[in-house]
Design an enzyme around this catalytic site. Structure first.
Site, PDB file in Angstrom:
ATOM      1  N   GLY A  81       0.827  -1.202   0.000  1.00  0.00           N
ATOM      2  CA  GLY A  81       0.000   0.000   0.000  1.00  0.00           C
ATOM      3  C   GLY A  81       0.859   1.248   0.000  1.00  0.00           C
ATOM      4  O   GLY A  81       2.076   1.177   0.197  1.00  0.00           O
ATOM      5  N   PRO A  82       0.230   2.387  -0.192  1.00  0.00           N
ATOM      6  CA  PRO A  82       0.966   3.659  -0.233  1.00  0.00           C
ATOM      7  C   PRO A  82       1.214   4.231   1.161  1.00  0.00           C
ATOM      8  O   PRO A  82       0.568   3.844   2.131  1.00  0.00           O
ATOM      9  CB  PRO A  82       0.000   4.570  -1.013  1.00  0.00           C
ATOM     10  N   GLY A  83       2.166   5.134   1.253  1.00  0.00           N
ATOM     11  CA  GLY A  83       2.385   5.875   2.484  1.00  0.00           C
ATOM     12  C   GLY A  83       3.265   5.175   3.497  1.00  0.00           C
ATOM     13  O   GLY A  83       3.856   4.127   3.237  1.00  0.00           O
ATOM     14  N   CYS A  86       5.583  -5.713   1.494  1.00  0.00           N
ATOM     15  CA  CYS A  86       5.979  -4.309   1.305  1.00  0.00           C
ATOM     16  C   CYS A  86       5.449  -3.457   2.468  1.00  0.00           C
ATOM     17  O   CYS A  86       6.030  -3.497   3.541  1.00  0.00           O
ATOM     18  CB  CYS A  86       5.550  -3.806  -0.069  1.00  0.00           C
TER      19      CYS A  86
END
Length: 193
Positions: free
Chosen positions: A52-54, A79
């Site tokens: 995921g992002p951030g 990740c």
């Protein structure tokens, strides 16, 4: 066999869910925003946190959920999921590079022997899509967690010393990670123990 898959809204989530479904795994896919709806984690044979992002500190609910996972249930973080795993265990997540590392293949050769995998730790070519990570010198790796492989001083693959909990900074589900499937199969092997 039912796994819980926590989706942190990454395009790679689909590749990861499709891989497990193709293996005959029944997945309950839940958005990280809906974690509060979970009542009993013991109904699942394994729990997976997606990419995921951030920064992982932005996902307080996921961190809290990780801490509630019963000791006997295997966990996999990919990740961002890897970063949440290490952060929840006391590690520090920081910038790996001044620019994001997208699509760079690295070779994992002769990783440390896993405490949990039945055979040696997986190895091969894997691909990175990230800019954050946990340094292999972080004190978390002298406590509850072992870093099995690293790249440029950052952990690429880690596991808990006592429980069947794993994290990978790379994307094992990507077509650019031909060595990734060996890791996913090894994880499945720990679930069936």
């Amino acid at each position: 066999m039912t796994f819980l898959f926590i989706d942190h809204y990454d395009s790679f989530s689909y590749n990861l869910t499709n891989w497990f479904v193709a293996k005959g795994i029944d997945l309950k896919i839940l958005s990280y925003k809906d974690i509060h709806n979970l009542t009993d984690l013991r109904e699942f044979e394994a729990i997976i946190f997606s990419p995921g992002p951030g920064h992982p500190c932005e996902y307080i609910g996921s961190i809290e959920l990780y801490k509630k996972i019963p000791a006997n249930i295997p966990f996999l973080g990919v990740c961002l999921g890897h970063q949440i795993f290490l952060l929840a265990e006391g590690g520090k997540i920081e910038q790996m590079s001044r620019i994001p590392i997208h699509g760079r293949q690295v070779e994992i050769i002769d990783p440390l022997k896993s405490l949990h995998f039945k055979k040696n730790s997986p190895n091969g070519t894997v691909v990175l899509y990230n800019s954050l990570g946990c340094k292999s010198s972080d004190p978390v790796f002298t406590k509850n967690v072992v870093s099995l492989a690293e790249e440029n001083g950052f952990s690429l693959m880690a596991e808990h010393k006592l429980h069947r909990r794993f994290g990978v900074q790379f994307h094992p589900e990507s077509f650019a990670s031909p060595g990734g499937e060996t890791f996913l199969n090894a994880f499945l092997g720990t679930v069936k123990c």
